[in-house]
Design an enzyme around this catalytic site. Structure first.
Site, PDB file in Angstrom:
ATOM      1  N   SER A  23     -18.980 -18.085  56.872  1.00 40.13           N
ATOM      2  CA  SER A  23     -17.761 -18.179  56.123  1.00 40.13           C
ATOM      3  C   SER A  23     -17.750 -17.441  54.784  1.00 40.13           C
ATOM      4  CB  SER A  23     -17.451 -19.666  55.882  1.00 40.13           C
ATOM      5  OG  SER A  23     -18.453 -20.275  55.105  1.00 40.13           O
ATOM      6  N   LYS A  32     -18.006 -17.392  45.654  1.00 45.18           N
ATOM      7  CA  LYS A  32     -17.246 -17.937  46.787  1.00 45.18           C
ATOM      8  C   LYS A  32     -16.266 -19.000  46.290  1.00 45.18           C
ATOM      9  CE  LYS A  32     -18.086 -19.788  51.470  1.00 45.18           C
ATOM     10  NZ  LYS A  32     -19.145 -20.195  52.439  1.00 45.18           N
ATOM     11  N   SER A  38     -23.653 -19.371  56.954  1.00 50.72           N
ATOM     12  CA  SER A  38     -22.548 -18.684  56.267  1.00 50.72           C
ATOM     13  C   SER A  38     -22.921 -17.710  55.174  1.00 50.72           C
ATOM     14  CB  SER A  38     -21.592 -19.711  55.667  1.00 50.72           C
ATOM     15  OG  SER A  38     -20.714 -20.141  56.661  1.00 50.72           O
TER      16      SER A  38
HETATM   17  N1  GLN Z   1     -20.111 -20.924  61.407  1.00 52.35           N
HETATM   18  C1  GLN Z   1     -20.638 -22.198  61.047  1.00 52.35           C
HETATM   19  C2  GLN Z   1     -19.536 -23.237  61.010  1.00 52.35           C
HETATM   20  O1  GLN Z   1     -18.444 -22.888  61.252  1.00 52.35           O
HETATM   21  C3  GLN Z   1     -21.377 -22.136  59.738  1.00 52.35           C
HETATM   22  C4  GLN Z   1     -20.474 -22.099  58.589  1.00 52.35           C
HETATM   23  C5  GLN Z   1     -21.177 -22.307  57.309  1.00 52.35           C
HETATM   24  O2  GLN Z   1     -22.379 -22.104  57.196  1.00 52.35           O
HETATM   25  N2  GLN Z   1     -20.417 -22.753  56.319  1.00 52.35           N
HETATM   26  O3  GLN Z   1     -19.759 -24.377  60.751  1.00 52.35           O
END
Ligand code: GLN
Length: 448
Positions: free
Chosen positions: A124, A49, A148
């Site tokens: 994400s 990532k 995410s």
């Molecule tokens: N969808 C969640 C957020 O926008 C989790 C994202 C994540 O785990 N980085 O914060």
């Protein structure tokens, strides 16, 4: 193994530039740049990532603000995978700074879901999940702040593990919400995701929140589930649950029972506090963490006559809409007049969530079984205009994040041709138990 269909050396700048149209990668490694070292991952490709610092490739976090930024140091998780013989295949697309559930918040265009290209891969870590699901690499590193790793794994039909907070070093993971961020692993199979975790886990003096815990050792798979106590939290299995998802989850519940597990409903009444608490705490921490992007220290600068205007222009042009929304919400929640009403209240709710899980696990429950997401992958564009419906995607993943518990998603079959994930949540440091249960589910469901 040379991954199919990808031109090396390309730094992708938009969906149109992506050689296969999936837009899973923002940068690809030169094959010779990472000659294999002997070790448990010898010669294997790992997609990484783009919020994990790498030496040869840019680390952009899906943000214009870090476009072209190359880190002077390497994330511990990346170093460990290379020392184990793994090879970084490329850097994967993501929602800007990890903020999102669909990868549509990337400044470099959305990633498409390889199962159905009209749908999001989740987020994400959507680029990492799509790269594994499309067969470019058997495993990938992601990060999970509120879901995410688990949610994109569920949407793409693969396995995603979020370890116990403190299990994997955050050194070199670009901070979103530091008290929640954790490096996680994705794999085609439970075994792949788990052996990557085995390699990257472990105490690191460079991360003050890294914990010296009993190591995670890949268990003998599949393990016996005889007598294992599986809890079904009523709040996750409530009447609001999509009927098709429920049907898949009930099938998983039944197969665990057939394998000798004792399955029983339990209750986690604080579940409803998780989303409101998370969406105060994560933006609050983000507003502080992202203050470092000032045009001086990292990445991009937009020049102006004087320094205040330079910082304003850099941040206005560098950050996308969702990141700005979070910085504003977080700054508000931390402001002197509202600190106790918002940040303080969210911290108190978080403490209750931790206690709630503790009570259930102390009563002898070994692992919890829940859906990973309320439904299968949604269509591209379907939720971009509606941040609240996007936030609600995280309803099942955020509680374990707030409690720092290990949790993972394993394929639970399909609804209307789209993958659905089952989530397992275990007590702190019990990743091995969770992986054993997941492996049994994988063996029975066999969604590849
Ligand atoms: N969808 C969640 C957020 O926008 C989790 C994202 C994540 O785990 N980085 O914060």
């Amino acid at each position: 193994m040379t991954p199919p269909g990808v031109e090396h050396l390309e730094v992708v700048r938009s969906q149109e530039d992506s050689p296969d149209g999936l837009n899973a990668f923002l940068a690809m490694a030169e094959p010779e740049a990472s000659a294999p070292t002997p070790g448990p991952l010898e010669g294997e490709w790992v997609a990484v990532k783009d919020n994990l610092a790498t030496l040869e490739l840019p680390t952009t976090c899906g943000s214009r603000l870090l476009d072209g930024y190359v880190s002077p140091f390497e994330a511990t998780a990346v170093r460990r995978l290379r020392e184990a013989g793994g090879r970084v295949l490329g850097k994967t697309n993501m929602d800007e700074f990890g903020m999102g559930s669909s990868t549509e918040n990337s400044a470099f265009g959305s990633t498409l879901n390889p199962v159905d290209r009209e749908r999001v891969p989740g987020g994400s870590s959507g680029g990492s999940a799509a790269a594994v699901a499309a067969g470019y690499a058997p495993m990938a590193l992601g990060s999970d702040t509120g879901g995410s790793v688990r949610q994109p794994a569920a949407f793409c039909g693969i396995v995603g593990i979020k370890p116990t907070y403190g299990r994997v070093s955050r050194y070199g993971l670009v901070a979103y919400a530091s008290s929640l961020d954790q490096v996680g692993t994705l794999g085609r199979t439970v075994r792949d995701a788990a052996r990557l975790l085995e390699v990257v886990a472990g105490h690191d003096p460079r991360d003050a929140t890294s914990i010296e815990a009993p190591p995670f050792i890949l268990p003998e798979l599949p393990a016996s589930l005889e007598g294992l106590r599986v809890g079904l939290p009523a709040e996750y299995w409530g009447p609001g649950l999509d009927g098709r998802v429920r049907e898949r989850l009930e099938a998983i519940r039944d197969l665990l029972a057939d394998a000798g597990a004792v399955v029983a409903p339990i209750s986690l009444p604080t579940t409803e506090l998780a989303i409101p608490s998370y969406y105060v705490l994560a933006p609050a921490e983000a507003s502080s963490n992202l203050s470092r992007y000032d045009g001086v220290r990292y990445g991009r600068r937009v020049e102006a006559e004087e320094i205040g205007a330079m910082v304003r222009r850099t941040r206005s042009e560098g950050f996308g809409l969702e990141v700005k929304r979070r910085i504003m919400a977080g700054t508000f929640a931390l402001s002197a007049g509202y600190y106790d009403a918002y940040y303080g209240a969210a911290q108190r709710a978080r403490a209750r969530i931790v206690e709630d899980f503790g009570r259930v696990f102390d009563s002898g429950v070994d692992v919890l079984l829940t859906p990973t997401t309320p439904g299968p992958a949604f269509r591209l564009g379907e939720k971009v205009e509606d941040p609240l419906s996007m936030y609600l995607e995280d309803v099942f993943t955020v509680p374990a994040s707030l409690a720092g518990l290990p949790a993972m998603s394993v394929p639970a079959g399909r609804v209307d041709g789209l993958p659905i994930g089952a989530q397992l949540i275990a007590p702190w440091w019990q990743e091995a138990r969770m992986v054993s249960v997941a492996s049994r589910i994988e063996q029975e469901v066999g969604d590849a």
